[in-house]
Write an enzyme that holds these catalytic residues in place. Sequence first.
Site, PDB file in Angstrom:
ATOM      1  N   SER A 189      31.635  34.028  35.330  1.00 50.37           N
ATOM      2  CA  SER A 189      32.398  33.115  34.645  1.00 50.37           C
ATOM      3  C   SER A 189      33.955  33.353  34.726  1.00 50.37           C
ATOM      4  O   SER A 189      34.538  34.364  35.146  1.00 50.37           O
ATOM      5  CB  SER A 189      32.094  33.568  33.111  1.00 50.37           C
ATOM      6  OG  SER A 189      33.115  32.803  32.346  1.00 50.37           O
TER       7      SER A 189
ATOM      8  N   TYR B 154      31.770  40.018  27.049  1.00 47.53           N
ATOM      9  CA  TYR B 154      31.065  39.045  27.981  1.00 47.53           C
ATOM     10  C   TYR B 154      32.134  39.089  29.186  1.00 47.53           C
ATOM     11  O   TYR B 154      31.628  39.105  30.542  1.00 47.53           O
ATOM     12  CB  TYR B 154      31.345  37.850  27.268  1.00 47.53           C
ATOM     13  CG  TYR B 154      30.760  36.695  28.223  1.00 47.53           C
ATOM     14  CD1 TYR B 154      29.380  36.480  28.571  1.00 47.53           C
ATOM     15  CD2 TYR B 154      31.699  35.914  28.898  1.00 47.53           C
ATOM     16  CE1 TYR B 154      29.095  35.607  29.538  1.00 47.53           C
ATOM     17  CE2 TYR B 154      31.290  34.482  29.834  1.00 47.53           C
ATOM     18  CZ  TYR B 154      29.831  34.464  29.845  1.00 47.53           C
ATOM     19  OH  TYR B 154      29.705  33.675  30.665  1.00 47.53           O
TER      20      TYR B 154
END
Length: 310
Positions: free
Chosen positions: A185, A198
Site C-alpha cells: 500500500s 496497517y
Amino acid sequence: MEEFQHQLFTVLGALICFHILVKCILFLKYIFPHTWNALPQAFFRSQGEWAVVTGAGDGLGKAYCFELAKRGLNIVMISRTLEKLQRAAAEIEQATGQQVKIIQADFTKDSVYENIEESLEGLEIGVLVNNVGMLHNPLPCRFLNGPDVDESLINCNIISVTKMTQIVLKQMELRQKGLILNLSSGLGTFPCPLYTMYSASKAFICTFSKALQAEYKEKGIIIQVVAPFGVSTPMTMHQKPSLITKMPEEFVNESLDYVTFGDEIFGCLAHEILACILRLIPLWVFHSDRFQEAVLTTFSGYLKRNWKKP
C-alpha cells in the site's frame, strides 16, 4: 578560493540538474509503457501455465484473476468465502475460456498452508499475486483507540505473503522463471500515523519483496511490490472512483503493464505522480498533531454527512 567555490557549486548544480533530468526521463516509462518497454503478448503465459491469486473473491484479487485469464493463464483463486469464489470462477471461465481452480482458505489462520500446498502440487505456476490483506482499523484512529491487536492481521498481511511465496518460489527457482506480485500500500511506504498497524504490516511487504528480488533476480524471477494509494474495493468501503481512487479493473490492467519497471511500483500513472508529490513533503508534516487532528476531523465530518441510520 572564490573561483574554486564557484566551480564547485557549478558542478554540484550540473549534477543535480542531470539527476532530475534522468528521473524525468525514467518517469516517461509510466506515461508511455507500451512504447518504453512493450511486453510481448505472450509474456505472462511464457512464465507458466497457471496464476495463483490470494484474496481472489472480490476487489483487486478478482480483477487480477480476470485480467491474467484474459492474458492466457489458467487461474487458481484462493479466498475465504466459497460462494464468492464459485461465482467469480464461473464468470471468469465463461468470459475467457480459461480453467479456474478454487481453494477455500482463511488467511487469518496459520493452519491453511498444508492444504494449499497439496492443492497446488503438479501445477506449473508462472504468476503468484499475494493480494490478500486486511485493515486493522477501517477508519483513521490512534493506536489505543482502535481494535485490540490480535494474530489475524499479522497472519493475513504478513504470514500469508511469506508462506505463499515460499510454496511457489521453490518451483519457479527450478524453472528459472516466474513473476511474484506482492500487494502492499502507499501507506506502507512511510510510517503512517492513524493507520499504524496497517502501515507497519505493509512496510514489511515492501522490504521483504525488495530483498527477495535482490536474491532471485539473477535466476530469472521477477518479484515486485505494488503499492496503490486508493482503489475502490470492499476493504476501502467502495470509495467513489476519482482521479486518485481507481476501480480495481482499471488499476490492475495498468499495473500489469509495469511488471518489468522495477522492484517497486505504485500501479498506475495517477498513483506514481501522487507518490512523487508526497516524497517532496517532509515526514514531520504527516507526523504533526495538527495534521492528524485535521485528518480525524475530516473523516468525522464525512461520516456525519454520509452515515445513514438503519
